[in-house]
Design an enzyme around this catalytic site. Structure first.
Site, PDB file in Angstrom:
ATOM      1  N   ARG A   1       0.882  -1.296   0.338  1.00 55.53           N
ATOM      2  CA  ARG A   1      -0.016  -0.077   0.132  1.00 55.53           C
ATOM      3  C   ARG A   1       0.746   1.427   0.106  1.00 55.53           C
ATOM      4  O   ARG A   1       2.141   1.245   0.348  1.00 55.53           O
ATOM      5  CB  ARG A   1      -0.997  -0.033   1.143  1.00 55.53           C
ATOM      6  CG  ARG A   1      -2.043  -1.066   1.156  1.00 55.53           C
ATOM      7  CD  ARG A   1      -3.002  -1.084   2.219  1.00 55.53           C
ATOM      8  NE  ARG A   1      -3.618   0.231   2.649  1.00 55.53           N
ATOM      9  CZ  ARG A   1      -3.652   0.612   3.898  1.00 55.53           C
ATOM     10  NH1 ARG A   1      -3.335   0.101   4.938  1.00 55.53           N
ATOM     11  NH2 ARG A   1      -3.900   1.795   4.115  1.00 55.53           N
TER      12      ARG A   1
ATOM     13  N   LYS B   1       3.028  -7.218  11.811  1.00 54.46           N
ATOM     14  CA  LYS B   1       2.414  -7.369  10.362  1.00 54.46           C
ATOM     15  C   LYS B   1       2.817  -8.876   9.866  1.00 54.46           C
ATOM     16  O   LYS B   1       3.730  -9.507   9.970  1.00 54.46           O
ATOM     17  CB  LYS B   1       2.851  -6.470   9.586  1.00 54.46           C
ATOM     18  CG  LYS B   1       2.051  -6.592   8.518  1.00 54.46           C
ATOM     19  CD  LYS B   1       1.870  -5.170   7.742  1.00 54.46           C
ATOM     20  CE  LYS B   1       1.425  -5.135   6.323  1.00 54.46           C
ATOM     21  NZ  LYS B   1       1.056  -3.926   5.813  1.00 54.46           N
TER      22      LYS B   1
ATOM     23  N   ARG C   1      -1.216   4.193  13.579  1.00 54.53           N
ATOM     24  CA  ARG C   1      -0.173   3.963  14.476  1.00 54.53           C
ATOM     25  C   ARG C   1      -0.477   4.261  16.092  1.00 54.53           C
ATOM     26  O   ARG C   1      -1.403   5.044  16.264  1.00 54.53           O
ATOM     27  CB  ARG C   1       1.084   4.678  14.254  1.00 54.53           C
ATOM     28  CG  ARG C   1       1.444   4.470  12.764  1.00 54.53           C
ATOM     29  CD  ARG C   1       2.777   5.316  12.373  1.00 54.53           C
ATOM     30  NE  ARG C   1       3.080   5.185  11.127  1.00 54.53           N
ATOM     31  CZ  ARG C   1       3.899   5.996  10.471  1.00 54.53           C
ATOM     32  NH1 ARG C   1       4.268   6.996  11.125  1.00 54.53           N
ATOM     33  NH2 ARG C   1       4.270   5.778   9.264  1.00 54.53           N
TER      34      ARG C   1
HETATM   35  C1  BTN Z   1       0.418  -3.805   2.329  1.00 59.28           C
HETATM   36  O1  BTN Z   1       1.272  -2.875   2.220  1.00 59.28           O
HETATM   37  O2  BTN Z   1      -0.102  -4.088   3.471  1.00 59.28           O
HETATM   38  C2  BTN Z   1      -0.200  -4.528   1.008  1.00 59.28           C
HETATM   39  C3  BTN Z   1       0.699  -5.720   0.594  1.00 59.28           C
HETATM   40  C4  BTN Z   1       0.135  -6.564  -0.473  1.00 59.28           C
HETATM   41  C5  BTN Z   1       0.969  -7.521  -1.085  1.00 59.28           C
HETATM   42  C6  BTN Z   1       0.413  -8.376  -1.787  1.00 59.28           C
HETATM   43  S1  BTN Z   1       1.363  -9.856  -2.176  1.00 59.28           S
HETATM   44  C7  BTN Z   1       0.555 -10.247  -3.765  1.00 59.28           C
HETATM   45  C8  BTN Z   1      -0.013  -9.071  -4.032  1.00 59.28           C
HETATM   46  N1  BTN Z   1       0.817  -8.581  -5.288  1.00 59.28           N
HETATM   47  C9  BTN Z   1       1.561  -7.680  -5.140  1.00 59.28           C
HETATM   48  O3  BTN Z   1       2.389  -6.996  -5.670  1.00 59.28           O
HETATM   49  N2  BTN Z   1       1.137  -7.280  -3.730  1.00 59.28           N
HETATM   50  C10 BTN Z   1       0.123  -7.932  -3.173  1.00 59.28           C
END
Ligand code: BTN
Length: 272
Positions: A67, A132, A267
């Site tokens: 994100r 996380k 946070r």
């Molecule tokens: C976050 O920042 O918390 C979201 C992370 C999301 C990661 C997943 S892994 C599968 C899919 N492909 C990506 O490039 N991102 C999501």
């Protein structure tokens, strides 16, 4: 669960688990050793598939997206990087709430496997013992006249020893809490089916039916929080939970403010 050898992700085992042969509407399953990003792959291939669903899983990603433009560390071997498409039945629905539901679906599956220390952090982080464990990135794309959601989920199952991740809140994996799944294929199937289930119910009944359950897993309930957007501090106050549409409610001296889904993170207030 337990400390076990982790098997490879298998297209045929996943298809079997999904009961594809009995389904009227097939899910197209794709498994890769390496991709740039499973979200990117689904985005590039969804148009060819008409209204069929795509489920794409990779053993590693070279450009995993998180994100707010962050990177999602995606080393090879034993985590889960998966993306699937979803076509909402109407664009009038509160689409942002889907992101909360996907986190809830993962919590349900992990709980059913006996994992008790899991929690949610609004809007959709899944935590274990405050760190996380999984992240969710929902992107959208327009194909012909339809809106398609691309739901991407990364679950830390077993990070390589010594692997470093930049993360403000710290990260964990199932392996470090002795909960390595014997079979990632089963975990992927259970999670995907739970996502289908919550989304079906959401499209029929809306988000409010999930509100209490979501709040029961809120790891920041009643805590002082600050809302950061695009790296800027936006708001400080007490986390009062969510409303019927999944917005976060934060109380300060100025009253209760509704925080909408989007590029916002949460946070602990007194962390610095
Ligand atoms: C976050 O920042 O918390 C979201 C992370 C999301 C990661 C997943 S892994 C599968 C899919 N492909 C990506 O490039 N991102 C999501």
């Amino acid at each position: 669960m337990g400390q076990k050898q982790i098997n490879k992700i298998s297209k045929s085992l996943i298809e079997l688990g999904l009961g594809n042969s009995e389904r009227k509407k097939k899910i197209n399953v794709f498994v890769f050793d390496e991709l740039d990003s499973t979200n990117q792959w689904v985005s590039e291939h969804i148009a060819e598939r008409g209204d069929q669903s795509l489920l794409c899983i990779a053993e590693s990603q070279t450009l995993g997206r998180g994100r707010s433009g962050r990177e999602w560390s995606s080393p090879a071997g034993s985590n889960i990087y998966m993306s699937f498409s979803c076509r909402p039945d109407t664009e009038r629905k509160n689409i942002a709430a889907i992101s909360l539901l996907i986190g809830l679906a993962l919590i349900r599956v992990l709980k059913a496997k006996g994992l008790n220390d899991v929690a949610l952090k609004w809007p959709n982080d899944v935590l274990v013992r405050g760190k996380k464990l999984a992240g969710i990135l929902i992107e959208s794309k327009r194909c012909a006249e339809h809106l398609i959601l691309i739901i991407g989920v990364g679950v830390n199952v077993k990070m390589p020893i010594g692997f470093k991740i930049e993360s403000e809140m710290g990260w964990s994996d199932l392996s470090s809490i002795d909960a390595t799944p014997a079979d990632r294929n089963a975990l992927i199937v259970q999670f995907y089916l739970e996502c289908e289930k919550v989304m079906r119910q959401f499209f029929e009944q809306g988000f409010s039916v999930f509100k209490q359950e979501w709040m029961s897993y809120d790891g920041f309930a009643g805590r002082d929080v600050k809302i950061i957007d695009q790296g800027e501090l936006q708001y400080c106050g007490m986390n009062m939970g969510i409303d019927d549409s999944g917005c976060l409610l934060v109380r300060s001296d100025e009253g209760v403010k509704k925080i909408f889904s989007g590029d916002v993170s949460l946070r602990i207030n007194n962390e610095d």
